[in-house]
Design a protein around this motif. Structure first.
Motif, PDB file in Angstrom:
ATOM      1  N   LEU A 282      50.601  41.594  44.377  1.00  0.00           N
ATOM      2  CA  LEU A 282      49.392  41.598  43.542  1.00  0.00           C
ATOM      3  C   LEU A 282      48.162  41.814  44.427  1.00  0.00           C
ATOM      4  O   LEU A 282      48.015  41.138  45.453  1.00  0.00           O
ATOM      5  CB  LEU A 282      49.290  40.238  42.838  1.00  0.00           C
ATOM      6  N   THR A 283      47.289  42.739  44.050  1.00  0.00           N
ATOM      7  CA  THR A 283      46.090  42.976  44.863  1.00  0.00           C
ATOM      8  C   THR A 283      44.819  42.990  44.030  1.00  0.00           C
ATOM      9  O   THR A 283      43.736  43.199  44.549  1.00  0.00           O
ATOM     10  CB  THR A 283      46.181  44.343  45.584  1.00  0.00           C
ATOM     11  N   ARG A 284      44.958  42.781  42.711  1.00  0.00           N
ATOM     12  CA  ARG A 284      43.754  42.852  41.874  1.00  0.00           C
ATOM     13  C   ARG A 284      43.762  41.767  40.800  1.00  0.00           C
ATOM     14  O   ARG A 284      44.806  41.219  40.469  1.00  0.00           O
ATOM     15  CB  ARG A 284      43.641  44.232  41.228  1.00  0.00           C
ATOM     16  N   PHE A 285      42.568  41.489  40.301  1.00  0.00           N
ATOM     17  CA  PHE A 285      42.421  40.545  39.192  1.00  0.00           C
ATOM     18  C   PHE A 285      42.908  41.187  37.885  1.00  0.00           C
ATOM     19  O   PHE A 285      42.971  42.417  37.758  1.00  0.00           O
ATOM     20  CB  PHE A 285      40.941  40.183  39.000  1.00  0.00           C
ATOM     21  N   ASN A 286      43.229  40.294  36.937  1.00  0.00           N
ATOM     22  CA  ASN A 286      43.443  40.685  35.538  1.00  0.00           C
ATOM     23  C   ASN A 286      44.575  41.683  35.305  1.00  0.00           C
ATOM     24  O   ASN A 286      44.509  42.497  34.382  1.00  0.00           O
ATOM     25  CB  ASN A 286      42.136  41.235  34.912  1.00  0.00           C
ATOM     26  N   GLU A 287      45.631  41.609  36.140  1.00  0.00           N
ATOM     27  CA  GLU A 287      46.833  42.389  35.812  1.00  0.00           C
ATOM     28  C   GLU A 287      47.445  41.767  34.554  1.00  0.00           C
ATOM     29  O   GLU A 287      47.446  40.539  34.412  1.00  0.00           O
ATOM     30  CB  GLU A 287      47.858  42.306  36.963  1.00  0.00           C
TER      31      GLU A 287
ATOM     32  N   GLY B   8      49.524  39.788  32.112  1.00  0.00           N
ATOM     33  CA  GLY B   8      50.504  38.719  32.307  1.00  0.00           C
ATOM     34  C   GLY B   8      50.251  37.856  33.533  1.00  0.00           C
ATOM     35  O   GLY B   8      50.933  36.853  33.731  1.00  0.00           O
ATOM     36  N   SER B   9      49.256  38.198  34.366  1.00  0.00           N
ATOM     37  CA  SER B   9      48.997  37.427  35.580  1.00  0.00           C
ATOM     38  C   SER B   9      47.997  36.295  35.289  1.00  0.00           C
ATOM     39  O   SER B   9      47.088  36.447  34.474  1.00  0.00           O
ATOM     40  CB  SER B   9      48.431  38.351  36.652  1.00  0.00           C
ATOM     41  N   VAL B  10      48.189  35.151  35.991  1.00  0.00           N
ATOM     42  CA  VAL B  10      47.227  34.049  35.841  1.00  0.00           C
ATOM     43  C   VAL B  10      46.011  34.247  36.743  1.00  0.00           C
ATOM     44  O   VAL B  10      45.038  33.493  36.664  1.00  0.00           O
ATOM     45  CB  VAL B  10      47.875  32.674  36.159  1.00  0.00           C
ATOM     46  N   VAL B  11      46.063  35.274  37.592  1.00  0.00           N
ATOM     47  CA  VAL B  11      44.959  35.514  38.526  1.00  0.00           C
ATOM     48  C   VAL B  11      43.901  36.364  37.820  1.00  0.00           C
ATOM     49  O   VAL B  11      43.950  37.593  37.841  1.00  0.00           O
ATOM     50  CB  VAL B  11      45.475  36.194  39.810  1.00  0.00           C
ATOM     51  N   THR B  12      42.977  35.659  37.174  1.00  0.00           N
ATOM     52  CA  THR B  12      42.018  36.359  36.317  1.00  0.00           C
ATOM     53  C   THR B  12      40.586  36.121  36.796  1.00  0.00           C
ATOM     54  O   THR B  12      40.309  35.169  37.525  1.00  0.00           O
ATOM     55  CB  THR B  12      42.137  35.870  34.863  1.00  0.00           C
ATOM     56  N   LEU B  13      39.703  37.013  36.360  1.00  0.00           N
ATOM     57  CA  LEU B  13      38.274  36.899  36.689  1.00  0.00           C
ATOM     58  C   LEU B  13      37.482  37.170  35.419  1.00  0.00           C
ATOM     59  O   LEU B  13      37.721  38.173  34.747  1.00  0.00           O
ATOM     60  CB  LEU B  13      37.905  37.937  37.762  1.00  0.00           C
ATOM     61  N   ASP B  14      36.551  36.266  35.112  1.00  0.00           N
ATOM     62  CA  ASP B  14      35.656  36.465  33.967  1.00  0.00           C
ATOM     63  C   ASP B  14      34.302  36.892  34.487  1.00  0.00           C
ATOM     64  O   ASP B  14      33.700  36.183  35.296  1.00  0.00           O
ATOM     65  CB  ASP B  14      35.465  35.144  33.208  1.00  0.00           C
ATOM     66  N   LEU B  15      33.829  38.021  34.019  1.00  0.00           N
ATOM     67  CA  LEU B  15      32.478  38.433  34.397  1.00  0.00           C
ATOM     68  C   LEU B  15      31.535  38.099  33.250  1.00  0.00           C
ATOM     69  O   LEU B  15      31.946  38.088  32.090  1.00  0.00           O
ATOM     70  CB  LEU B  15      32.451  39.937  34.701  1.00  0.00           C
ATOM     71  N   PRO B  16      30.273  37.800  33.557  1.00  0.00           N
ATOM     72  CA  PRO B  16      29.345  37.386  32.500  1.00  0.00           C
ATOM     73  C   PRO B  16      28.881  38.562  31.639  1.00  0.00           C
ATOM     74  O   PRO B  16      28.886  39.713  32.095  1.00  0.00           O
ATOM     75  CB  PRO B  16      28.167  36.793  33.280  1.00  0.00           C
ATOM     76  N   ASP B  17      28.509  38.232  30.415  1.00  0.00           N
ATOM     77  CA  ASP B  17      27.807  39.158  29.519  1.00  0.00           C
ATOM     78  C   ASP B  17      28.455  40.535  29.409  1.00  0.00           C
ATOM     79  O   ASP B  17      27.780  41.566  29.458  1.00  0.00           O
ATOM     80  CB  ASP B  17      26.337  39.336  29.957  1.00  0.00           C
ATOM     81  N   GLY B  18      29.759  40.563  29.304  1.00  0.00           N
ATOM     82  CA  GLY B  18      30.444  41.829  29.056  1.00  0.00           C
ATOM     83  C   GLY B  18      30.424  42.800  30.215  1.00  0.00           C
ATOM     84  O   GLY B  18      30.796  43.971  30.054  1.00  0.00           O
TER      85      GLY B  18
END
Ligand SMILES: Nc1ncnc2c1ncn2[C@@H]1O[C@H](COP(=O)(O)OS(=O)(=O)O)[C@@H](OP(=O)(O)O)[C@H]1O
Ligand SMILES: Nc1ncnc2c1ncn2[C@@H]1O[C@H](COP(=O)(O)OP(=O)(O)O)[C@@H](O)[C@H]1O
Length: 396
Positions: A25-30, A32-42
């Motif tokens: 894994l090398t990126r966020f938000n694949e 089914g992955s728990v490795v996620t990133l939320d960015l603000p305001d869309g």
């Protein structure tokens, strides 16, 4: 492109994505992955910065990362090896994942394995110990073995026990490469009764007994409910009986200093409470007692304060001063309710602005028809039962 400071969990994930610890894994938000990133305001892409504003990486719309600088902050940074560095420095050793203080039994199990590398999984929320204490305790364990080293890996918990376990196993395998991994048979089974003295001392310092822990006493309720009166009486008892440092963060007083210039809009009230929470959390971090008495009408903001305090190692004790509106308005000590009814004060709590009652406070006190000493006694009893403060009231 916006700048964004991720949450502590996301910052941990960022470090491990970039270091190769999460490979493949090398990126966020694949999916089914728990490795996620939320960015603000869309936002779909951003420059990710650390809490002090240092740019760490750019994240593209597909979650892929372009590293900019390595994180440089935090204790034990020198132990944060990438898997490639760990494999190079510790080839031929046995890799042992660690998430808790190691007991005598754990150490006994490792004697005879030859060279050991402890992989301290010290990310946000992984251990019951704070990240720094977990590393300190693991270094102490390494000292008790003949040949042992420590690598610090900020693997955070993502709130999904099964996925986190699988991810942890995979990360440790990546660190070990072709070398063996030894998972302890019964990690932390010997906790409490079986810790070597040097490790027990580190655990005790990290997890003080309730009466020594930093404490935030947070009184919430309508204007005139009795927050300041009860808070002041409690502080007087604390000062009289000694043994703790005490700081008052009263609603009215804070608004004259720390929050001067803020209005009573929802956004400004939230800012005001978060400021109080930030200061209170710092006081708790140093083992002090902060007594806060703002209205704090919004449940979500109170929860944010609780999270800040707990992240600083403090205890959060919520007192709902539940005196009903009719009684507060009858008292109308400052004449504000009359003005609010006359429309002279807009957005007045209980009249023209909401108060969200706490669902699960540590204690709820309605002061109607009671003396101050009697009402305070409810708080003292609850604090005593919780183990945080053992204060004697003045009424008996
Ligand atoms: N519109 C409006 N609504 C509520 N209260 C008002 C308002 N305007 C002024 N005051 C006075 O400000 C005190 C509340 O400030 P807080 O900082 O505790 O409020 S909040 O937590 O930010 O909602 C509150 O003090 P207490 O009576 O001690 O609660 C009031 O005296
Ligand atoms: N049992 C009680 N506990 C606290 N305050 C009481 C009690 N009974 C009457 N009061 C009166 O209620 C008022 C509460 O005002 P205050 O403490 O300033 O409230 P708040 O800080 O919530 O606005 C004070 O005048 C206080 O003397």
């Amino acid at each position: 492109m916006i700048q964004h400071c991720p949450t502590p969990t996301e910052l941990d994930d960022l470090e491990l994505l970039v270091s190769g610890a999460y490979a493949p894994l090398t990126r966020f938000n694949e999916p089914g992955s728990v490795v996620t990133l939320d960015l603000p305001d869309g936002a779909t892409e951003a420059e990710l910065v650390d809490p002090e504003g240092l740019p760490l990486a750019r994240v593209a719309a597909d979650g892929s990362l372009e590293p900019l600088t390595h994180a440089q902050y935090g204790p034990f940074r020198r132990l944060h090896l990438t898997p490639a560095q760990a494999r190079e420095q510790h080839a031929g050793a046995t890799f042992v994942p660690v998430v808790d203080a190691l007991s005598e039994a754990d150490l006994e199990e490792l004697r005879g394995l030859g060279r050991v590398v402890f992989v301290a999984l010290m990310g946000t929320g992984t251990s019951s110990l704070s990240p720094v204490a977990l590393v300190r305790a693991t270094l102490a364990a390494a000292d008790l073995l003949d040949k042992a080293a420590v690598v610090a890996v900020p693997l955070p918990a993502h709130g999904d026990a099964e996925a986190d376990h699988a991810l942890g196993a995979q990360v440790v395998r990546t660190y070990a490469g072709d070398d063996p991994v030894h998972a302890l048979t019964d990690p932390s089974a010997g906790r409490a009764q079986d810790l070597p003295a040097a490790i027990a001392a580190i655990v005790d310092e990290d997890q003080p007994a309730p009466e020594e822990q930093g404490l935030v006493l947070f009184f919430t309720g309508l204007s005139g409910s009795g927050k300041s009166t009860l808070a002041r009486a409690l502080m007087d008892l604390l000062l009289e009986q000694g043994g703790r440092t005490v700081t008052s963060l009263d609603g009215d007083v804070v608004r004259r200093h720390l929050s001067a210039g803020l209005t009573f809009s929802k956004a400004d009230r939230e800012t005001n409470i978060r400021r109080i929470g930030w200061v209170a959390a710092e006081i708790a971090r140093h083992g002090g007692v902060a007594v806060c008495s703002p209205i704090a009408p919004f449940a979500e903001t109170r929860e944010q304060v609780q999270a800040m305090v707990e992240a600083a190692g403090g205890a959060f004790f919520l007192v709902h001063v539940a005196t009903p509106l009719e009684e507060c308005e009858r008292r109308d000590r400052k004449g504000l309710y009359a003005k609010a009814r006359a429309g002279e004060i807009p957005e007045f709590t209980g009249i023209s602005s909401p108060y969200e009652e706490p669902v699960d406070p540590a204690v709820r006190v309605d002061t109607t028809g009671r003396t101050i000493e009697d009402a305070l006694d409810d708080v003292l009893v609850a604090l005593d039962e919780a183990g945080y403060l053992h204060l004697r009231g003045t009424d008996g």
